[in-house]
Design an enzyme around this catalytic site. Structure first.
Site, PDB file in Angstrom:
ATOM      1  N   ARG A  28       0.235  -1.320   0.070  1.00 46.15           N
ATOM      2  CA  ARG A  28       0.630   0.099   0.444  1.00 46.15           C
ATOM      3  C   ARG A  28       0.772   1.068   0.236  1.00 46.15           C
ATOM      4  O   ARG A  28       1.585   1.504   0.758  1.00 46.15           O
ATOM      5  CB  ARG A  28      -0.999  -0.367   1.609  1.00 46.15           C
ATOM      6  N   ASP A  29       0.257   2.382  -0.554  1.00 43.20           N
ATOM      7  CA  ASP A  29       1.117   3.239  -1.764  1.00 43.20           C
ATOM      8  C   ASP A  29       1.044   4.470   0.445  1.00 43.20           C
ATOM      9  O   ASP A  29       0.197   3.735   0.903  1.00 43.20           O
ATOM     10  CB  ASP A  29       0.812   4.569  -1.882  1.00 43.20           C
ATOM     11  N   ILE A  30       2.149   4.924   0.590  1.00 45.72           N
ATOM     12  CA  ILE A  30       2.399   5.181   2.257  1.00 45.72           C
ATOM     13  C   ILE A  30       1.527   6.636   2.135  1.00 45.72           C
ATOM     14  O   ILE A  30       0.817   7.319   3.458  1.00 45.72           O
ATOM     15  CB  ILE A  30       3.827   5.919   2.558  1.00 45.72           C
ATOM     16  N   ASN A  86       4.231   6.700 -13.913  1.00 46.16           N
ATOM     17  CA  ASN A  86       4.637   7.445 -13.775  1.00 46.16           C
ATOM     18  C   ASN A  86       6.051   7.620 -14.515  1.00 46.16           C
ATOM     19  O   ASN A  86       7.161   6.326 -13.541  1.00 46.16           O
ATOM     20  CB  ASN A  86       4.633   8.260 -12.550  1.00 46.16           C
ATOM     21  N   GLU A  94       8.816   9.957  -8.681  1.00 42.31           N
ATOM     22  CA  GLU A  94       9.385  10.463  -7.460  1.00 42.31           C
ATOM     23  C   GLU A  94      10.394   9.131  -6.558  1.00 42.31           C
ATOM     24  O   GLU A  94      11.225   9.172  -5.990  1.00 42.31           O
ATOM     25  CB  GLU A  94       8.943  10.559  -6.117  1.00 42.31           C
ATOM     26  N   VAL A  95       9.841   8.228  -6.771  1.00 41.57           N
ATOM     27  CA  VAL A  95      11.256   7.134  -6.845  1.00 41.57           C
ATOM     28  C   VAL A  95      11.433   6.128  -7.990  1.00 41.57           C
ATOM     29  O   VAL A  95      11.138   5.931  -8.336  1.00 41.57           O
ATOM     30  CB  VAL A  95      10.195   5.803  -6.065  1.00 41.57           C
ATOM     31  N   HIS A  99       7.621   1.406 -11.145  1.00 49.44           N
ATOM     32  CA  HIS A  99       5.917   0.518  -9.692  1.00 49.44           C
ATOM     33  C   HIS A  99       4.911   0.950 -10.837  1.00 49.44           C
ATOM     34  O   HIS A  99       5.068   2.333 -11.654  1.00 49.44           O
ATOM     35  CB  HIS A  99       5.991   1.386  -8.852  1.00 49.44           C
ATOM     36  N   HIS A 101       1.047   1.541  -9.989  1.00 46.93           N
ATOM     37  CA  HIS A 101       0.351   2.197  -9.352  1.00 46.93           C
ATOM     38  C   HIS A 101      -1.056   1.776  -9.715  1.00 46.93           C
ATOM     39  O   HIS A 101      -1.710   1.598 -10.476  1.00 46.93           O
ATOM     40  CB  HIS A 101       0.248   3.804  -9.168  1.00 46.93           C
TER      41      HIS A 101
HETATM   42  P1  DGP Z   1       5.873   8.246  -8.236  1.00 51.15           P
HETATM   43  O1  DGP Z   1       5.734   9.940  -8.041  1.00 51.15           O
HETATM   44  O2  DGP Z   1       5.331   7.400  -8.864  1.00 51.15           O
HETATM   45  O3  DGP Z   1       7.650   8.011  -7.839  1.00 51.15           O
HETATM   46  O4  DGP Z   1       5.531   7.136  -7.003  1.00 51.15           O
HETATM   47  C1  DGP Z   1       6.089   6.695  -5.596  1.00 51.15           C
HETATM   48  C2  DGP Z   1       4.993   6.689  -4.665  1.00 51.15           C
HETATM   49  O5  DGP Z   1       5.620   6.060  -3.774  1.00 51.15           O
HETATM   50  C3  DGP Z   1       3.660   7.594  -4.003  1.00 51.15           C
HETATM   51  O6  DGP Z   1       2.932   7.174  -4.156  1.00 51.15           O
HETATM   52  C4  DGP Z   1       4.359   7.523  -2.507  1.00 51.15           C
HETATM   53  C5  DGP Z   1       5.059   6.394  -2.021  1.00 51.15           C
HETATM   54  N1  DGP Z   1       6.275   5.781  -1.747  1.00 51.15           N
HETATM   55  C6  DGP Z   1       7.438   6.506  -1.134  1.00 51.15           C
HETATM   56  N2  DGP Z   1       7.659   6.432  -0.023  1.00 51.15           N
HETATM   57  C7  DGP Z   1       7.407   5.316   0.024  1.00 51.15           C
HETATM   58  C8  DGP Z   1       7.511   4.176   1.263  1.00 51.15           C
HETATM   59  O7  DGP Z   1       8.589   4.817   2.203  1.00 51.15           O
HETATM   60  N3  DGP Z   1       6.494   3.399   2.053  1.00 51.15           N
HETATM   61  C9  DGP Z   1       5.017   3.240   0.705  1.00 51.15           C
HETATM   62  N4  DGP Z   1       4.446   2.450   0.721  1.00 51.15           N
HETATM   63  N5  DGP Z   1       5.567   4.377  -0.241  1.00 51.15           N
HETATM   64  C10 DGP Z   1       5.758   4.890  -0.290  1.00 51.15           C
END
Ligand code: DGP
Length: 115
Positions: A28-30, A86, A94-95, A99, A101
């Site tokens: 699950r997204d944080i 993305n 961001e990461v 991934h 979503h």
């Molecule tokens: P993007 O912008 O597509 O790279 O989305 C990165 C997503 O990752 C963003 O929706 C928040 C999520 N995210 C970032 N750090 C963490 C984390 O430490 N744990 C979890 N579960 N999600 C995270």
């Protein structure tokens, strides 16, 4: 340096993991943007969609079948949902660990906000 998501895959960092197999992990997204917001990631690091190799086709397909199954399991498949990838700066990534979503559970509005 392992990516943030590699550390989640390795269970070095806590996350609400909803699926894991030998190729992908989903958690699950944080910062959920919808009632259901799950990230499906390859266990091996692929930085961006642009870094997907031809040899990764089956792996990327598996990410999508896992997302499909999770949508059914979460009860959002019948009403529909959105899968988002993305890529890099203009895509808002961001990461830098590939991934998908999986977002749904409510109407999501337009795909891209008006300029
Ligand atoms: P993007 O912008 O597509 O790279 O989305 C990165 C997503 O990752 C963003 O929706 C928040 C999520 N995210 C970032 N750090 C963490 C984390 O430490 N744990 C979890 N579960 N999600 C995270």
């Amino acid at each position: 340096m392992p990516t943030l998501f590699e550390r989640i895959v390795a269970r070095e960092l806590p996350a609400d993991i909803v699926h894991q197999d030998d190729r992908v992990t989903a958690f699950r997204d944080i910062h959920p943007r919808a009632p259901v917001h799950i990230l499906v990631v390859p266990n091996k690091p692929i930085a961006t969609a642009d870094d997907i190799d031809d040899s990764d086709e089956a792996l990327v397909g598996h990410m999508f079948t896992v997302a499909r199954d999770l949508a059914r399991r979460e009860g959002i498949a019948a009403n529909g949902y959105r899968l988002i990838i993305n890529c890099r700066e203009h895509g808002g990534q961001e990461v830098y660990h590939l991934h998908v979503h999986l977002v749904g559970g409510a109407p999501l509005g337009p795909m891209i906000s008006a300029r």
